[in-house]
Design an enzyme around this catalytic site. Sequence first.
Site: not given
Ligand code: PGA
Length: 245
Positions: A11-13, A100, A102, A169, A175, A206, A227
């Site tokens: 997931n490159w966001k 997600h 976010e 998640e 993160g 993470s 991520g």
């Molecule tokens: P992260 O993000 O690995 O940076 O914690 C995971 C995600 O948001 O899918």
Amino acid sequence: MTNKYMYFIANWKMFGGLNSLKSLNKVIKFLKSFKKNKLFEIIYCPPFTLIGPMANKLKFSKIKVGAQNCHESKSYGPFTGSINVSMLKDIGAKYIIIGHSENRQAGETDKLINSKIKSSLKSGLKVIFCIGETFSERRKKITNQILNKQIKAGLKNIKNRNKILIAYEPVWSIGTGLIPKSQDLFKSISFIKKKCKKSKVLYGGSVNPNNINIFKAIKIIDGYLIGSASQNSKKFIDIIKKSYN
Ligand code: PGA
């Protein structure tokens, strides 16, 4: 060593430009020589702007490309700034991340998530459906209640659940470098699997090469949504390698 079919989802966001596509060369090269190749699927979910170029670059590789979100309408419409599932399919997306945290935090409701999942499945995209509790929900010991509510509402009236990968998640783990205790993670994944017998259940939050062995020991996990570590090809490859040695 696992012989289970696993998913490694990047997931490159909101990171990456055309230049970032070069980093995929390492992964393509790695896959050519890695013997366990048939045991897993790699899916890259870059920002919208990179889906087309990435799908083009990967057309002769086994790596699939996915999107990170969409508008809920399956057909075209006057929705300035939005992108729908047919457009995503058209440029080569095979998967889509929906729900997600976010986006949930930015106001996406379970109902909206449910319609996005329906549109995605109708258009033939496979769905990576994200669920997870916040830190305060965990502290109140209502994790299962929250997961149950997100599953019930998000997957309401959805039958073909074998086309859905669920990514568990915990919001507090994304993160932050924090990860759940193994026994808690085992319990949450088992709970989700019991509720959604036909779906694969992944973990996200993470995940990196230094903690992958902890997750690997929890045998019921079907893969990872990764991520920040996925933006670094070496780390991403290390996660895959370590999952198989
Ligand atoms: P992260 O993000 O690995 O940076 O914690 C995971 C995600 O948001 O899918």
